[in-house]
Design a protein around this motif. Structure first.
Motif, PDB file in Angstrom:
ATOM      1  N   ASP A  89      32.006  52.151  45.659  1.00  0.00           N
ATOM      2  CA  ASP A  89      31.296  51.630  44.483  1.00  0.00           C
ATOM      3  C   ASP A  89      29.868  52.149  44.388  1.00  0.00           C
ATOM      4  O   ASP A  89      29.431  52.612  43.329  1.00  0.00           O
ATOM      5  N   ILE A 125      40.482  51.610  37.439  1.00  0.00           N
ATOM      6  CA  ILE A 125      39.767  51.075  36.270  1.00  0.00           C
ATOM      7  C   ILE A 125      38.714  50.058  36.697  1.00  0.00           C
ATOM      8  O   ILE A 125      37.560  50.122  36.253  1.00  0.00           O
ATOM      9  N   THR A 126      39.080  49.148  37.576  1.00  0.00           N
ATOM     10  CA  THR A 126      38.126  48.138  38.045  1.00  0.00           C
ATOM     11  C   THR A 126      36.964  48.802  38.789  1.00  0.00           C
ATOM     12  O   THR A 126      35.802  48.438  38.592  1.00  0.00           O
ATOM     13  N   ARG A 129      34.713  50.535  36.277  1.00  0.00           N
ATOM     14  CA  ARG A 129      33.938  49.540  35.521  1.00  0.00           C
ATOM     15  C   ARG A 129      32.751  49.053  36.330  1.00  0.00           C
ATOM     16  O   ARG A 129      31.646  48.894  35.805  1.00  0.00           O
ATOM     17  N   ARG A 130      32.964  48.794  37.620  1.00  0.00           N
ATOM     18  CA  ARG A 130      31.843  48.354  38.470  1.00  0.00           C
ATOM     19  C   ARG A 130      30.791  49.455  38.576  1.00  0.00           C
ATOM     20  O   ARG A 130      29.592  49.192  38.519  1.00  0.00           O
ATOM     21  N   SER A 133      28.783  49.785  35.217  1.00  0.00           N
ATOM     22  CA  SER A 133      28.053  48.632  34.679  1.00  0.00           C
ATOM     23  C   SER A 133      26.670  48.500  35.285  1.00  0.00           C
ATOM     24  O   SER A 133      26.306  49.120  36.202  1.00  0.00           O
TER      25      SER A 133
END
Length: 133
Positions: A89, A125-126, A129-130, A133
């Protein structure tokens, strides 16, 4: 004149960087300052001996070093995903937030392909998105 490669004030590119004045492909990117791209005290920019504008911070503009204008090189972005999923991430966030719009789409496409290869079971996808954002 075409739109500059970097248009956001939030982007980490230097204020005097040619990426803020020229579109992608209209300037070269060097790894660091060198004799091949001397500083011009008259205008505060760096140029090749042929007068091509040069950025000397590839990590700030989000593209690898290359003679894009001089040699007509296409932009080749390459994600280097970390070995540890716990670092994924933060790595993606750093890469995505430092990329200019023209490169961001390429990075997202690479991530969508590479994440499942390197980290099976991670929801792409998750994760994206993280990162975005």
């Amino acid at each position: 004149m075409a739109e500059a490669y970097v248009t956001s004030d939030e982007h980490p590119a230097c204020g005097i960087c040619p990426s803020r004045r020229f579109p992608l492909g209209a300037f070269d990117v060097f790894e660091r300052p060198s004799r091949d791209c001397p500083f011009n005290p008259a205008d505060g920019h760096r140029y090749t001996t042929d007068g091509v504008p040069v950025c000397v911070h590839p990590e700030k503009v989000g593209i690898p070093a290359g003679r894009y204008k001089t040699d007509g090189l296409p932009v080749a972005t390459k994600l280097a995903l970390p070995d540890d999923v716990a670092e994924l991430d933060s790595y993606l966030r750093d890469v995505m937030h430092s990329a200019a719009p023209g490169v961001l789409e390429l990075l997202i496409e690479q991530a969508a392909t590479e994440i499942p290869r390197n980290f099976p079971g991670v929801d792409v996808i998750t994760t994206l998105r993280r990162a975005l954002s």
